[in-house]
Design a protein around this motif. Structure first.
Motif: not given
Lengths: 591, 591
Positions: A118-123, A139-145
């Motif tokens: 899942t492409i969610e903050d907690n995958t 694509r997940r926010n934590p990695v992108k950030h």
């Protein structure tokens, strides 16, 4: 002049707000989520900049548009044109939560298979799966950030360095193999058969040559390479902030880079760092059992050898050294908690033989695991050495001094964790200086340079090079923050004679030294200025500033612990014809 | 807290001025020049920031100081303490020419051998010598300025890209070998015996994966590697400004990077660039015989085939194509000058068979080298095709059309040089678009991608992929400035089916395509957005902005034309033990 297709989108998904209500917009992005409640349908569309909600209603939406919407799956790439409307029920957790889009058209730009996690903050994706599909993980926010954060750090570093008149110079990647310590990666030369380039472990010699060249202040954010047997969280290629200055003393270097530390904390974290203290290597080893002390908490090591030896407790009596730490308020620890600590210090990675404790109870009494051998008075005196207060717990180890201090360092960090003293939002940088110049390698029976062979000894210690080389201190400095080494450097040797002397002490023959570093020695004959510098582990620094300990999370396409990029499946075999062209072949069975 | 040595210098050599008169200062630097006139002695001291004059007088200077001064040689590194005084005779050519230093102490920090060439703006050192002692060459102002200039360009690029919301992401250097066109440099993996990494020729696939990853706008200033048989001014490692954007049309890309071009010219050169024109590949080849037209001057190619064929001049009659250019005001060229031009076009690098000229004399008469075959009226009509004026000279070539157009391009550039039309302070950028997607390789009897296999064909041309692949145009763009290609890019294919189709047209089997680019094809199944980008030759761009054509002058430590770093003597042989550890061996005689 010539006819080109018009733009895809009018806005990004993160930028619309209340101010855009009733505007017609075109957005592009990925389908984060579709909720279909029969007559109503909601789509969350995501791009780099945010998420926005699209709302369709059976009764009012064009039938084509509705059909397209119903066909969408997770991670489909779509283009939506519609009108911005105010939401009935606002979502304060979303940046665009005040508004939604009522679409007129929805176009599928590219469909997507169901993503493997899942492409969610907690995958729900495990490490290996996420590495293989790193392009989905990002694509997940934590990695992108993390990647955006890294960019911001390098941006701020360059701001500071440019302001300080440093010139960024790119040094070559195809250089010469001069391994001393870690192994080099090498590159066969096709044009020069039988010859090889090497990838730099650091631009050390080049930055020194730039000082000989008169560039005065150099820096570079640069990839470096080390062919090591990989450990957790080491990468075969990593990034360094590499710096060098001419006509400087150690004081100038520390001042300049204390400034950088302050600049980064201020501009990245909004934290004001006060003057960064200096600590000698000797003091660090003495008080913390480590040259990377975590100064977010005190809990210094106390030497108890004189106090506790010779009282009939055989373990102590036969030990070279006895020492301990004082854990504030831990006298109430249960037997179970203390057993955990005993287990902790006995782990093979720590390697202590056992642990003695002294409870300084809150009623003033003292109780220990060695009451048989020591009177209450004797133990009281021990508590005084720690300046302990009622309620504290003393934890005592013994053995060879060097090893025991290291064990106490580990125990100290463990107690820091247990007591919540290692706060993730507190930063305590320290400069460690006066490192030993040389380290004895017992296996090879030779000295190695503790930093590298170009480090200058302290002037007053030069006479010891012949008699007691192990006592010679280097004009070296490490930047340590919260127990992590972020950077290290030194004043370099700039005189040929001294450099030759050091090569000699390191066991190089003149020929070897000349073969490996002849070009540097030659350069020293043409007016090398006094110079020095520092190099920072950029990946590590970014991780630390972001409150993480894993550098891999801050690298776009990291390799795994076997040095493998599982996404592109590299390294990989090559066709014979390619090897033949390079004039090399694979040795079977490594014989 | 701890006692560290104090600073070496109070000021640098370039920063003192009238305002500092009577200050006591300490300076460090290199001895540029010593002039000893008996009782008086002048020393010019140089550092990165400038040169300053030290004056000693036998009568007033301390004897020690005078003796030290007299011992100095060129390039000695010294430390001078003294007082700033106003000069009696000022030197307006020197930044510090109003003042001089009256020294109290002069200390030699490091002596120097006599340098192998003079450290002056115009040096007596040949190319090879300066490469071997590059660290001395960089001390010279022109080389030092080039490196500072390069830094400034990268700084300005980052300013613009950051402002445009691009994220700089570092892509890996140890990747996988997928040669298509140039050869890869490869790196044996010790940990995975028999397997190899490769160094990237460009981060092409990674930047596309970053778009699949949703990063939207990526850039990187990054080292790339190409194992080519070296030509003049090619380097095995070079630097690229690499960029990619999602959800964009070609128009968006050209607009964004036209902005970058304008930003750089404005901030680096103080030049305002107006709208950058677009030109199709076809138009460029037609009007200039080149896809890299120099638009600083007009002199377009004119097709004369219809006009000049069939009049009995056998050379023209048997030619596929006849064309020419008009050199304004050159009717007065002497026979000798015209012979030079004939020699020029006949050089093997150009390869024309000969040259026909038509003088349009200022008295209105026409005179040509083919008067025998053409009437004055016929030649007058030719002048009209050129819109020539009295005083102009027409230069005409014939042969195969493609080849002849290329020859005319060379002749045009030569005439531009002769007529001073290629002004070094004028910049005429142009976007060349609509390149052919494919190039036929006659030797291998297969198509190659003109840019690279990820370039998107124009939608309307996709049907031609099967029937007339050579006619398919790409959504590609090159930035050309003054006849030099600075960058190139395209809209990429983002759909798996189309990418597979292109691989097929390029002659890859499914297995080969999968082996090489499987990870990219897989990524395309998980929602790849429409995307495109561009990459610029950073070294080339820096050189162009600085008005030079030699990229080597803008690289700190370049390699020579044999790919060798003569300073560090690399590549070089490796000890057997190191190769053995890597599991490779050298093939003798390359068999």
């Amino acid at each position: 002049m010539l006819n080109l297709t018009t733009h895809h989108r009018t806005h990004t998904c993160g930028e619309l707000s209340h101010a855009d209500i009733n505007k017609e917009v075109t957005l592009c992005g990925w389908v984060q989520r579709v909720r279909d409640k029969g007559g109503m349908l909601w789509i969350d569309v995501r791009d780099r900049y945010g998420v926005i909600q699209i709302v369709l209603e059976e009764s009012s939406t064009e039938i084509n548009c509705m059909q397209n919407a119903k066909s969408l799956g997770r991670e489909y790439v779509i283009k939506v044109t519609g009108v911005v409307k105010e939401r009935m029920s606002k979502n304060p957790k979303m940046k665009t939560g005040d508004i939604e889009i009522i679409p007129t058209t929805i176009e599928v730009l590219n469909p997507s298979q169901v993503p493997p996690f899942t492409i969610e903050d907690n995958t729900d994706g495990g490490d290996n799966l996420r590495m293989k599909y790193r392009y989905l993980d990002i694509r997940r926010n934590p990695v992108k950030h993390n990647l955006e954060f890294r960019h911001n750090v390098s941006h701020q570093i360059r701001n500071y360095m440019d302001e300080q008149n440093f010139v960024e110079v790119e040094t070559p990647v195809l250089i010469k193999s001069t391994p001393e310590g870690a192994r080099d990666f090498i590159v066969p030369s096709r044009v020069n058969p039988g010859e090889f380039y090497a990838l730099p472990q650091s631009p050390q010699t080049f930055k020194q040559l730039l000082m000989v060249a008169g560039l005065d202040r150099y820096y570079q954010i640069v990839k470096c390479f080390r062919d090591e047997d990989l450990r957790a969280d080491r990468q075969p290629e990593f990034t360094q902030l590499d710096c060098e200055m001419s006509f400087v003393t150690q004081q100038d270097i520390l001042q300049t880079f204390s400034g950088l530390v302050k600049h980064l904390f201020k501009n990245i974290k909004g934290i004001e760092i006060s003057e960064i203290p200096l600590m000698t290597y000797q003091e660090a080893m003495h008080s913390y059992g480590s040259d990377k002390p975590d100064l977010r908490f005190d809990m210094k090591l106390v030497d108890l050898t004189t106090q506790l030896k010779g009282k009939g407790f055989l373990v102590f009596d036969s030990a070279e050294w006895i020492g301990g730490i004082c854990a504030k308020g831990c006298a109430i620890y249960t037997r179970k908690q203390i057993d955990e600590l005993i287990e902790f210090v006995k782990k093979p990675q720590i390697g202590a033989g056992g642990l003695v404790y002294v409870r300084y109870n809150s009623d003033g009494t003292v109780k220990s695991s060695v009451d048989k051998f020591y009177t209450e008075d004797e133990l009281k005196k021990v508590t005084e050495l720690f300046k302990a207060a009622p309620g504290d717990l003393l934890l005592i180890l013994c053995g060879k001094e060097k090893h025991t201090r290291k064990c106490l360092n580990e125990l100290r960090l463990e107690m820091g964790n247990r007591l919540g003293l290692r706060k993730s939002d507190e930063y305590k940088p320290v400069w460690i200086i006066d490192f030993p110049l040389l380290e004895w390698n017992e296996e090879e029976k030779r000295f190695y340079a503790m930093h590298h062979p170009f480090t200058s000894p302290k002037t007053e210690d030069i006479p010891l090079l012949d008699s007691q080389p192990e006592k010679v201190r280097a004009i070296a400095h490490d930047l340590v923050i919260n127990g992590t080494e972020i950077g290290g450097g030194s004043i370099r040797i700039h005189q040929k004679e001294l450099q030759e002397k050091i090569f000699h002490v390191l066991g190089f023959t003149k020929e070897e030294a000349n073969e490996k570093f002849g070009f540097l020695m030659n350069a020293f004959e043409f007016g090398a200025p006094p110079h020095g510098g520092i190099a920072f582990g950029f990946d590590r620094w970014v991780a630390l500033l972001c409150g993480s300990e894993t550098i891999r999370d801050f690298i776009a396409f990291p390799k795994n612990n076997a040095g493998r990029d599982v996404m592109i499946d590299s390294p990989s075999p090559l066709p014979d014809v390619q090897l033949k062209e390079l004039g090399i072949s694979i040795q079977k069975n490594n014989t």
